[in-house]
Structures are given as structure tokens and as C-alpha cells.
Design an enzyme around this catalytic site. Sequence first.
Site, PDB file in Angstrom:
ATOM      1  N   TYR A  58       0.833  -1.194   0.000  1.00 53.65           N
ATOM      2  CA  TYR A  58       0.000   0.000   0.000  1.00 53.65           C
ATOM      3  C   TYR A  58       0.874   1.252   0.000  1.00 53.65           C
ATOM      4  CZ  TYR A  58      -4.109  -2.866   1.199  1.00 53.65           C
ATOM      5  OH  TYR A  58      -5.133  -3.786   1.210  1.00 53.65           O
ATOM      6  N   LEU A 213     -18.414  -0.314  -0.664  1.00 58.49           N
ATOM      7  CA  LEU A 213     -19.118   0.661  -1.502  1.00 58.49           C
ATOM      8  C   LEU A 213     -18.925   0.390  -2.990  1.00 58.49           C
ATOM      9  CD1 LEU A 213     -18.535   4.010   0.452  1.00 58.49           C
ATOM     10  CD2 LEU A 213     -20.574   2.562   0.405  1.00 58.49           C
ATOM     11  N   GLY A 214     -18.419  -0.783  -3.320  1.00 56.93           N
ATOM     12  CA  GLY A 214     -18.272  -1.129  -4.723  1.00 56.93           C
ATOM     13  C   GLY A 214     -17.408  -0.145  -5.493  1.00 56.93           C
ATOM     14  N   GLY A 216     -16.974   2.904  -4.943  1.00 54.04           N
ATOM     15  CA  GLY A 216     -17.622   4.213  -5.019  1.00 54.04           C
ATOM     16  C   GLY A 216     -18.934   4.201  -5.775  1.00 54.04           C
TER      17      GLY A 216
END
Length: 351
Positions: A58, A213-214, A216
Site C-alpha cells: 500500500y 461501496l463497490g 464508489g
Amino acid sequence: MRYTTFGRRTGLRVCEYALGTANFGTGWGAGAEPDEARRIFDRFAEAGGTFLDSADGYQFGESEELTGQLVRADRDHFVLATKYTLGAAPQPDVSQTGNGRKNMVASVEASLKRLGTDYIDLLWVHFPDGLTPMEELLRGLDDLVRAGKIHHAALSNFPAWRVSRAVTLADLRNQTPIIGIQHEYSLVERTADRELLPMAESLGLGAALWSPLGGGLLTGKYRSSTEGRLSDLGSVIHTESTGQKTAVVDTLLAIARETGVTPAQVAVAWVCERAARSRATLVPIIGPRSLDQLDSYLGALGVRLTDAHYTRLAEVSAVPLGAPHEAIAASLDRLQGGVADRVIAPAQPVA
């Protein structure tokens, strides 16, 4: 914030959200600056949050560095999870990726330095690499636990058959158990309902669910704007590429209007309700880039969907289970002697 153990195979206590730190830093060219990351962390901690999820890759290691700085003042209070497999360098070479013992040991030592700690609460194997035998992977994880470098081990983005084999091998060999799985899950990505989540329920694994949230899409904001679509380079991108996804967003927006909360909060509240109805421990991983986004996630904890709202969303987002599940369902009454409607199923699914 409420607390539970991460599945039935461990006493590791976690809160009901994991704070994903993929957006801590700007090494990918987008994310939260250090001051904003601290504000997000402080607000999460004030709300009772204890579970942090990072990875060596990350922000090319910057996420772990910032996360380590944030927990340093009260390290033992937090459950610190990180991952290895992809490597932290922007262009890692062939010896710095994968799940083999060489990279496992080197990656964990590097993560410990970036995190500024002498132990990792939960180490995820980030992806299967298609090369490393499960026996080598499990032995390496067991050695790390025995050395005190990590406390627990789990598998991220692994298919169910590989996880099941890993759990079984570790148990038979009296090695450190695999305690959990991590995978994508939301109203627009529910294929984990076919194998992964039933497996977690049966084997007692915790499940950390990323991208609730997929990417966005379930905020509803892309109906009027594409702003932010590519601002999080670490997330999966969903679009209204199918009629079902469009129907999911339509239903989500309608229920948001009916309940007076945001579509994002309805979407996360549905995942939380799915977790409450599961016989496994399901923990959504939230990945805010800003304090406002975190406040929206925290607000979802107070949203209570009615049975009707939950069912509408569950039905519109359901995925076909495919073979052999549909054949089993069609044969279930005969399989149970013609009295399936009067059979009391085990409290936990049988493996």
C-alpha cells in the site's frame, strides 16, 4: 463501536469495522496526506476503533510507515494487520514477490521496521501466487508465530478450495491455524455468497470484506459526476456495466430517500446487517481518504434497515449460485426424506 472475536478459531478481539489504510500516504499518486491520515485515525480511535488493516504494497510502504507512527503511542491497544506477497517496491524483482519462504521472511522483517513494532497481530497472505505449495506457506507462517513475529495468520483473495485445504492441513499438522479470509463484498459484488462465506460459516473463519461501496459506485455520485472515479488507485472500479448493477443503484437510491440517509450509508448498513445475520464474523473494511468519508462510514453504524429494505436490496443484488448449488437446492426435499420444511438444520453449516 462493538467488538467480537475474529471468528470461532481465535480469541483475537476486533471491532465491527476494520480501518483500511491503503489511502494513508500518496506513494501511488493519490491518497491522504499524513495530517489527514492522523485525523482519520484519531476519529476512528475515538469511536472505539481498534482494528487496522494495511499491506506492504500500500502506497509502496508509506501506508505501513504512517500506520506505525499512528499506533506507536498505544501499540498494544490496536489490532494491527498487514499483508505480504506483492512487495513494497514500485517495481519489485522476481525475488521480492510471491509467497515462498524467502519473500515471506524478508517481507515480514521489512514490515516490522516500517510499522515500528516487534510483532504483527494478523498477517495476511495477500494473494495466491500460483507457485508456492501450501505446505511451504503454512510452515513459514507457523515458524513466524513460534518466533513471535506474528500472532495470527489468514488468507486474502484466496479461492475457497485453497482456504479449505490450508485450514485442514494446518489442523492435521498442529500448525498455527488459519483464522480468516479477506475478499471483496458489496451489493454489486456478492459472488462470495457461492463458496467463500458458506465456507467461513462452516469452518469458523472470520471474514474481512473490502470495498463495501463497490469502488464508489454505491455512493450514487457517479450518476451525476465522474469526479473521484480514479482518485483511489488502490480500489476496484465498478460501473453500471450490467442491468443488475443499474437496478441495484436504483433500489439503493430509492431506499436512501425513504430512510433519509445517504446511499453510501444504506450500502454499508446492508453489509453490516448481512454480517448480523451470518453465522460467521464478517467485518467490513472501510477505506476513507478524508474525515468526511470516515464520518459517513461511522454514521452507517446507526442506520437500521427494516426487513423489507434489507430484503429488497438482497433480492436485487443476488447472484446465481450456479452448479452444484442449484441442483442441490432442487433436490433438497427428496434428500431430506420429503420433510425438508420440518427439518431443523444444525446451528452451524456442516462441512
